[in-house]
Design a protein around this motif. Sequence first.
Motif, PDB file in Angstrom:
ATOM      1  N   UNK A 285     -28.825 134.190  29.048  1.00 41.83           N
ATOM      2  CA  UNK A 285     -29.331 134.682  30.337  1.00 41.83           C
ATOM      3  C   UNK A 285     -28.317 134.461  31.276  1.00 41.83           C
ATOM      4  N   UNK A 286     -28.206 133.257  31.633  1.00 48.91           N
ATOM      5  CA  UNK A 286     -27.308 132.660  32.657  1.00 48.91           C
ATOM      6  C   UNK A 286     -25.896 133.376  32.539  1.00 48.91           C
ATOM      7  N   UNK A 287     -25.268 133.500  31.471  1.00 49.32           N
ATOM      8  CA  UNK A 287     -23.989 133.945  31.445  1.00 49.32           C
ATOM      9  C   UNK A 287     -23.980 135.489  32.103  1.00 49.32           C
ATOM     10  N   UNK A 288     -25.224 136.273  31.756  1.00 53.23           N
ATOM     11  CA  UNK A 288     -25.212 137.723  32.335  1.00 53.23           C
ATOM     12  C   UNK A 288     -25.589 137.603  33.885  1.00 53.23           C
ATOM     13  N   UNK A 289     -26.393 136.664  34.263  1.00 55.54           N
ATOM     14  CA  UNK A 289     -26.716 136.761  35.645  1.00 55.54           C
ATOM     15  C   UNK A 289     -25.705 136.078  36.625  1.00 55.54           C
ATOM     16  N   UNK A 290     -24.867 135.017  35.834  1.00 54.01           N
ATOM     17  CA  UNK A 290     -23.823 134.370  36.878  1.00 54.01           C
ATOM     18  C   UNK A 290     -22.906 135.331  37.559  1.00 54.01           C
ATOM     19  N   UNK A 291     -22.209 136.166  36.916  1.00 48.95           N
ATOM     20  CA  UNK A 291     -21.311 137.113  37.610  1.00 48.95           C
ATOM     21  C   UNK A 291     -21.940 137.822  38.892  1.00 48.95           C
ATOM     22  N   UNK A 292     -22.955 138.311  38.647  1.00 49.49           N
ATOM     23  CA  UNK A 292     -23.707 139.010  39.700  1.00 49.49           C
ATOM     24  C   UNK A 292     -24.203 138.206  40.570  1.00 49.49           C
ATOM     25  N   UNK A 293     -24.644 137.074  40.356  1.00 46.12           N
ATOM     26  CA  UNK A 293     -25.051 136.017  41.449  1.00 46.12           C
ATOM     27  C   UNK A 293     -24.063 135.395  42.139  1.00 46.12           C
ATOM     28  N   UNK A 294     -22.684 135.556  41.562  1.00 41.40           N
ATOM     29  CA  UNK A 294     -21.467 135.195  42.266  1.00 41.40           C
ATOM     30  C   UNK A 294     -21.210 135.663  43.652  1.00 41.40           C
ATOM     31  N   UNK A 295     -21.978 137.149  43.898  1.00 39.57           N
ATOM     32  CA  UNK A 295     -21.635 137.584  45.006  1.00 39.57           C
ATOM     33  C   UNK A 295     -21.902 136.688  46.271  1.00 39.57           C
ATOM     34  N   UNK A 296     -23.104 136.011  46.155  1.00 36.72           N
ATOM     35  CA  UNK A 296     -23.677 134.896  47.470  1.00 36.72           C
ATOM     36  C   UNK A 296     -22.712 134.171  47.867  1.00 36.72           C
ATOM     37  N   UNK A 297     -22.131 133.283  46.719  1.00 34.62           N
ATOM     38  CA  UNK A 297     -20.850 132.255  47.487  1.00 34.62           C
ATOM     39  C   UNK A 297     -19.572 133.111  47.957  1.00 34.62           C
ATOM     40  N   UNK A 298     -19.252 134.165  47.123  1.00 32.67           N
ATOM     41  CA  UNK A 298     -18.128 134.977  47.758  1.00 32.67           C
ATOM     42  C   UNK A 298     -18.545 135.469  49.169  1.00 32.67           C
ATOM     43  N   UNK A 299     -19.651 135.830  49.291  1.00 36.52           N
ATOM     44  CA  UNK A 299     -19.895 136.346  50.958  1.00 36.52           C
ATOM     45  C   UNK A 299     -19.986 135.142  51.651  1.00 36.52           C
ATOM     46  N   UNK A 300     -20.271 133.920  51.214  1.00 31.80           N
ATOM     47  CA  UNK A 300     -20.366 132.700  52.278  1.00 31.80           C
ATOM     48  C   UNK A 300     -18.784 132.413  52.514  1.00 31.80           C
ATOM     49  N   UNK A 301     -17.860 132.543  51.883  1.00 27.25           N
ATOM     50  CA  UNK A 301     -16.381 132.472  52.028  1.00 27.25           C
ATOM     51  C   UNK A 301     -16.146 133.543  53.216  1.00 27.25           C
ATOM     52  N   UNK A 302     -16.434 134.849  52.827  1.00 28.60           N
ATOM     53  CA  UNK A 302     -16.129 135.870  53.861  1.00 28.60           C
ATOM     54  C   UNK A 302     -16.382 135.654  55.244  1.00 28.60           C
TER      55      UNK A 302
END
Length: 302
Positions: A285-302
């Motif tokens: 479950x975590x492996x499937x959720x993690x790439x989608x959830x990765x948008x949040x730290x990406x937006x923090x960098x932007x």
Amino acid sequence: APVHVLGAELPPIAELELAFRSAAGLLVYASSSAGRGGLGARASLAAQEEACWAFFELSRALAGESGGRLVLLCPADLPSSSGLAGGASKALPLEYPEIRVQRIHLPSELDLLRDDGPFAPLRSVPGVVSGWAGWLRAVSLRHAAEVDLWIEPTAPHAVLAPRLDPLPPPPPPPAPSAAASAALDPAALYLVTGGSGGVGGALVDWLLSEGGVPPGSLLLLSRRGPASRHAGVRSVCADLSSAAALETCTALLDALAAAPRLEGVFHLAGALDDGLMVNMTAARLHAAVAPKAGLLPLLELC
């Protein structure tokens, strides 16, 4: 307890089965005990994942030949709530046809279990939670054939269910013009996560040919990180499932710093791990959720 909260310790399964096998069904609050207050975006997703995994465990514990009914109480306006568990509940009857599932979407004005809601202090009053749960059971039974219900927050608390209505055909599109076609800014930077996949490649084709975006204004992020097949388009190896990897990706940080501005992010990154609920693990479950959830730290960098 009149309502089982996902993530809370499971009582003896026999106690849950009594409600589960009844006509009214087992009321389940679809927000983890860690996610019923105000949380940051990353913590909210972690709480949703916790609630979803708890839903898997509860469903498998209750599944059996005799079947039963689950009524999922979904906080409608709490970010750290029921999105993942609600989605999983749609797959449950497909894999366990003997289980009937109904979702009741609760506005905050009617959510007695929300920690920061207006009625939280009333939970300590004897009989309040059981009375609230009894009202929801009555609502559920009156609309037992529906799979999704919304209760209006204001009196008399009308109960609504989704319906499909035909729409008239759209009007013909206006004639193209230079001003109308300039929806994308060619001078800005556009990020495409999952840019090396098939869908990502098709999107890049469209951005270049139809969107008028110059190749140098596109930056593709991919955990595999191959060079882009499009001449002049940059590609960076970045694992969106790891916030730490993103925060230390110098190629990404340098590209963001050098760009005049970031105009858009196309988030296509994902991990496909098809499987039945009976075979699901917390790690999958975590492996499937993690790439989608990765948008949040990406937006923090932007």
